[in-house]
Motif scaffolding. Structure first.
Motif, PDB file in Angstrom:
ATOM      1  N   ALA A  75       0.854  -1.190   0.000  1.00  0.00           N
ATOM      2  CA  ALA A  75       0.000   0.000   0.000  1.00  0.00           C
ATOM      3  C   ALA A  75       0.891   1.242   0.000  1.00  0.00           C
ATOM      4  CB  ALA A  75      -0.898  -0.009   1.229  1.00  0.00           C
ATOM      5  N   TYR A  76       0.535   2.200  -0.834  1.00  0.00           N
ATOM      6  CA  TYR A  76       1.319   3.429  -0.946  1.00  0.00           C
ATOM      7  C   TYR A  76       0.566   4.657  -0.450  1.00  0.00           C
ATOM      8  CZ  TYR A  76       4.577   0.533  -3.429  1.00  0.00           C
ATOM      9  OH  TYR A  76       5.472  -0.457  -3.738  1.00  0.00           O
ATOM     10  N   THR A  77      -0.700   4.493  -0.191  1.00  0.00           N
ATOM     11  CA  THR A  77      -1.523   5.561   0.374  1.00  0.00           C
ATOM     12  C   THR A  77      -2.492   4.938   1.360  1.00  0.00           C
ATOM     13  OG1 THR A  77      -3.228   5.357  -1.340  1.00  0.00           O
ATOM     14  CG2 THR A  77      -1.436   6.928  -1.761  1.00  0.00           C
ATOM     15  N   GLY A  78      -3.133   5.763   2.141  1.00  0.00           N
ATOM     16  CA  GLY A  78      -4.157   5.273   3.056  1.00  0.00           C
ATOM     17  C   GLY A  78      -3.638   5.016   4.448  1.00  0.00           C
ATOM     18  N   GLU A  79      -4.562   4.594   5.295  1.00  0.00           N
ATOM     19  CA  GLU A  79      -4.275   4.326   6.700  1.00  0.00           C
ATOM     20  C   GLU A  79      -4.686   2.901   7.040  1.00  0.00           C
ATOM     21  OE1 GLU A  79      -6.573   7.260   8.720  1.00  0.00           O
ATOM     22  OE2 GLU A  79      -5.256   8.895   8.124  1.00  0.00           O
ATOM     23  N   ASP A  80      -4.318   2.466   8.235  1.00  0.00           N
ATOM     24  CA  ASP A  80      -4.698   1.127   8.685  1.00  0.00           C
ATOM     25  C   ASP A  80      -6.218   1.034   8.802  1.00  0.00           C
ATOM     26  OD1 ASP A  80      -1.990   0.775   8.858  1.00  0.00           O
ATOM     27  OD2 ASP A  80      -1.965   0.235  10.971  1.00  0.00           O
ATOM     28  N   VAL A  81      -6.785   0.022   8.185  1.00  0.00           N
ATOM     29  CA  VAL A  81      -8.218  -0.265   8.282  1.00  0.00           C
ATOM     30  C   VAL A  81      -8.388  -1.776   8.360  1.00  0.00           C
ATOM     31  CG1 VAL A  81      -9.009   1.801   7.057  1.00  0.00           C
ATOM     32  CG2 VAL A  81      -8.548  -0.272   5.774  1.00  0.00           C
ATOM     33  N   ASP A  82      -9.491  -2.211   8.933  1.00  0.00           N
ATOM     34  CA  ASP A  82      -9.753  -3.643   9.051  1.00  0.00           C
ATOM     35  C   ASP A  82     -11.121  -3.964   8.475  1.00  0.00           C
ATOM     36  OD1 ASP A  82      -9.191  -6.294   9.799  1.00  0.00           O
ATOM     37  OD2 ASP A  82     -10.284  -6.044  11.674  1.00  0.00           O
ATOM     38  N   LYS A  83     -11.123  -4.738   7.410  1.00  0.00           N
ATOM     39  CA  LYS A  83     -12.342  -5.234   6.763  1.00  0.00           C
ATOM     40  C   LYS A  83     -13.307  -4.112   6.379  1.00  0.00           C
ATOM     41  CE  LYS A  83     -11.859  -9.661   9.005  1.00  0.00           C
ATOM     42  NZ  LYS A  83     -12.336 -10.578   9.996  1.00  0.00           N
ATOM     43  N   LYS A  84     -12.804  -3.169   5.628  1.00  0.00           N
ATOM     44  CA  LYS A  84     -13.631  -2.080   5.134  1.00  0.00           C
ATOM     45  C   LYS A  84     -14.305  -2.528   3.842  1.00  0.00           C
ATOM     46  CE  LYS A  84     -13.696   2.793   4.023  1.00  0.00           C
ATOM     47  NZ  LYS A  84     -12.941   4.035   3.935  1.00  0.00           N
ATOM     48  N   SER A  85     -15.602  -2.296   3.754  1.00  0.00           N
ATOM     49  CA  SER A  85     -16.390  -2.719   2.596  1.00  0.00           C
ATOM     50  C   SER A  85     -16.427  -1.613   1.557  1.00  0.00           C
ATOM     51  CB  SER A  85     -17.805  -3.069   3.046  1.00  0.00           C
ATOM     52  OG  SER A  85     -18.555  -3.512   1.944  1.00  0.00           O
ATOM     53  N   ASN A  86     -16.384  -2.021   0.289  1.00  0.00           N
ATOM     54  CA  ASN A  86     -16.406  -1.081  -0.824  1.00  0.00           C
ATOM     55  C   ASN A  86     -17.249  -1.712  -1.929  1.00  0.00           C
ATOM     56  OD1 ASN A  86     -15.819   0.320  -3.203  1.00  0.00           O
ATOM     57  ND2 ASN A  86     -13.706   0.707  -2.601  1.00  0.00           N
ATOM     58  N   LYS A  87     -18.390  -1.127  -2.217  1.00  0.00           N
ATOM     59  CA  LYS A  87     -19.271  -1.653  -3.258  1.00  0.00           C
ATOM     60  C   LYS A  87     -18.887  -1.073  -4.608  1.00  0.00           C
ATOM     61  CE  LYS A  87     -22.062  -3.927  -0.526  1.00  0.00           C
ATOM     62  NZ  LYS A  87     -22.175  -5.343  -0.527  1.00  0.00           N
ATOM     63  N   GLY A  88     -18.885  -1.920  -5.611  1.00  0.00           N
ATOM     64  CA  GLY A  88     -18.597  -1.490  -6.972  1.00  0.00           C
ATOM     65  C   GLY A  88     -19.869  -1.483  -7.790  1.00  0.00           C
ATOM     66  N   SER A  89     -19.729  -1.780  -9.054  1.00  0.00           N
ATOM     67  CA  SER A  89     -20.894  -1.839  -9.922  1.00  0.00           C
ATOM     68  C   SER A  89     -21.746  -3.057  -9.563  1.00  0.00           C
ATOM     69  CB  SER A  89     -20.455  -1.887 -11.383  1.00  0.00           C
ATOM     70  OG  SER A  89     -19.591  -2.979 -11.595  1.00  0.00           O
ATOM     71  N   LEU A  90     -22.823  -3.242 -10.246  1.00  0.00           N
ATOM     72  CA  LEU A  90     -23.775  -4.307  -9.957  1.00  0.00           C
ATOM     73  C   LEU A  90     -23.087  -5.673  -9.869  1.00  0.00           C
ATOM     74  CD1 LEU A  90     -26.776  -4.886  -9.524  1.00  0.00           C
ATOM     75  CD2 LEU A  90     -26.952  -5.314 -11.973  1.00  0.00           C
ATOM     76  N   GLY A  91     -23.237  -6.340  -8.749  1.00  0.00           N
ATOM     77  CA  GLY A  91     -22.669  -7.666  -8.558  1.00  0.00           C
ATOM     78  C   GLY A  91     -21.221  -7.675  -8.109  1.00  0.00           C
ATOM     79  N   VAL A  92     -20.632  -6.507  -7.839  1.00  0.00           N
ATOM     80  CA  VAL A  92     -19.230  -6.426  -7.430  1.00  0.00           C
ATOM     81  C   VAL A  92     -19.134  -5.792  -6.042  1.00  0.00           C
ATOM     82  CG1 VAL A  92     -16.960  -5.443  -7.947  1.00  0.00           C
ATOM     83  CG2 VAL A  92     -18.463  -6.141  -9.819  1.00  0.00           C
ATOM     84  N   SER A  93     -18.412  -6.457  -5.150  1.00  0.00           N
ATOM     85  CA  SER A  93     -18.130  -5.864  -3.843  1.00  0.00           C
ATOM     86  C   SER A  93     -16.723  -6.259  -3.421  1.00  0.00           C
ATOM     87  CB  SER A  93     -19.155  -6.306  -2.797  1.00  0.00           C
ATOM     88  OG  SER A  93     -19.056  -7.678  -2.560  1.00  0.00           O
ATOM     89  N   ARG A  94     -16.132  -5.408  -2.601  1.00  0.00           N
ATOM     90  CA  ARG A  94     -14.773  -5.632  -2.117  1.00  0.00           C
ATOM     91  C   ARG A  94     -14.724  -5.406  -0.619  1.00  0.00           C
ATOM     92  NH1 ARG A  94     -14.598  -2.053  -5.859  1.00  0.00           N
ATOM     93  NH2 ARG A  94     -14.093  -2.683  -7.953  1.00  0.00           N
ATOM     94  N   VAL A  95     -13.882  -6.186   0.029  1.00  0.00           N
ATOM     95  CA  VAL A  95     -13.590  -5.994   1.447  1.00  0.00           C
ATOM     96  C   VAL A  95     -12.074  -5.962   1.544  1.00  0.00           C
ATOM     97  CG1 VAL A  95     -13.758  -6.957   3.762  1.00  0.00           C
ATOM     98  CG2 VAL A  95     -15.676  -7.208   2.167  1.00  0.00           C
ATOM     99  N   TYR A  96     -11.541  -4.877   2.124  1.00  0.00           N
ATOM    100  CA  TYR A  96     -10.093  -4.803   2.210  1.00  0.00           C
ATOM    101  C   TYR A  96      -9.639  -4.402   3.596  1.00  0.00           C
ATOM    102  CZ  TYR A  96     -10.165   0.323   1.880  1.00  0.00           C
ATOM    103  OH  TYR A  96     -10.373   1.658   2.115  1.00  0.00           O
ATOM    104  N   SER A  97      -8.406  -4.795   3.877  1.00  0.00           N
ATOM    105  CA  SER A  97      -7.740  -4.431   5.123  1.00  0.00           C
ATOM    106  C   SER A  97      -6.365  -3.896   4.759  1.00  0.00           C
ATOM    107  CB  SER A  97      -7.589  -5.639   6.041  1.00  0.00           C
ATOM    108  OG  SER A  97      -8.852  -6.130   6.433  1.00  0.00           O
ATOM    109  N   GLN A  98      -5.921  -2.889   5.499  1.00  0.00           N
ATOM    110  CA  GLN A  98      -4.585  -2.338   5.305  1.00  0.00           C
ATOM    111  C   GLN A  98      -3.931  -2.193   6.660  1.00  0.00           C
ATOM    112  OE1 GLN A  98      -4.085   0.879   2.486  1.00  0.00           O
ATOM    113  NE2 GLN A  98      -2.619   1.886   3.844  1.00  0.00           N
ATOM    114  N   CYS A  99      -2.651  -2.531   6.722  1.00  0.00           N
ATOM    115  CA  CYS A  99      -1.915  -2.491   7.978  1.00  0.00           C
ATOM    116  C   CYS A  99      -0.496  -2.008   7.700  1.00  0.00           C
ATOM    117  CB  CYS A  99      -1.906  -3.874   8.614  1.00  0.00           C
ATOM    118  SG  CYS A  99      -1.520  -5.193   7.440  1.00  0.00           S
ATOM    119  N   SER A 100       0.181  -1.513   8.717  1.00  0.00           N
ATOM    120  CA  SER A 100       1.482  -0.894   8.491  1.00  0.00           C
ATOM    121  C   SER A 100       2.677  -1.756   8.895  1.00  0.00           C
ATOM    122  CB  SER A 100       1.548   0.454   9.221  1.00  0.00           C
ATOM    123  OG  SER A 100       1.214   0.306  10.576  1.00  0.00           O
ATOM    124  N   GLU A 101       2.461  -2.938   9.401  1.00  0.00           N
ATOM    125  CA  GLU A 101       3.566  -3.820   9.779  1.00  0.00           C
ATOM    126  C   GLU A 101       3.941  -4.730   8.612  1.00  0.00           C
ATOM    127  OE1 GLU A 101       0.781  -3.729  11.731  1.00  0.00           O
ATOM    128  OE2 GLU A 101       1.552  -2.446  13.311  1.00  0.00           O
TER     129      GLU A 101
END
Length: 127
Positions: A75-101
């Protein structure tokens, strides 16, 4: 002398960030046997910025209709997050986590073994 060795080791760990880097669509082992994808995150240039250092590791689980894929990356941008949901177009969804270690984008990203191991080693040397 011990202090110098510990300092050099901690500096080396902080200077380079390792993450698991893979995509389960191209590399099926990325789902469960991701340990072989341990790589040093490169410094990148993008969006008009030069020499951007990685700030962490990220794992994204993408669901497209009935298909699931996993992307592990630096990751080159952003902050630590745990299981953040991100909906895309119809039928697409994402769950991501970012950590700094280092290597924190594993299947069990909530436990950071490397960080704990370094702290225990430092304690043992100075205790």
């Amino acid at each position: 002398m011990r202090f110098l060795v510990v300092f050099v080791c901690l500096f080396a760990v902080s200077a380079a960030l390792n993450c698991y880097i893979c995509n389960s669509l191209a590399q099926p082992d990325c789902t469960t046997n991701y340990q072989s994808f341990n790589k040093i995150c490169p410094v990148k240039s993008f969006a008009g910025l030069k020499a951007v250092k990685p700030v962490g590791c990220r794992v994204t689980r993408q669901y497209v209709n009935e298909e699931t894929s996993i992307v592990r990356e630096c990751a080159y941008t952003g902050e630590d997050v745990d299981k953040k949901s991100n909906k895309g177009s119809l039928g697409v969804s994402r769950v991501y986590s970012q950590c700094s270690e280092a290597l924190c984008n594993s299947a069990n990203s909530s436990f950071h073994f490397l960080t704990a191991a370094i702290l225990v080693a430092v304690y043992k040397i100075f205790a």
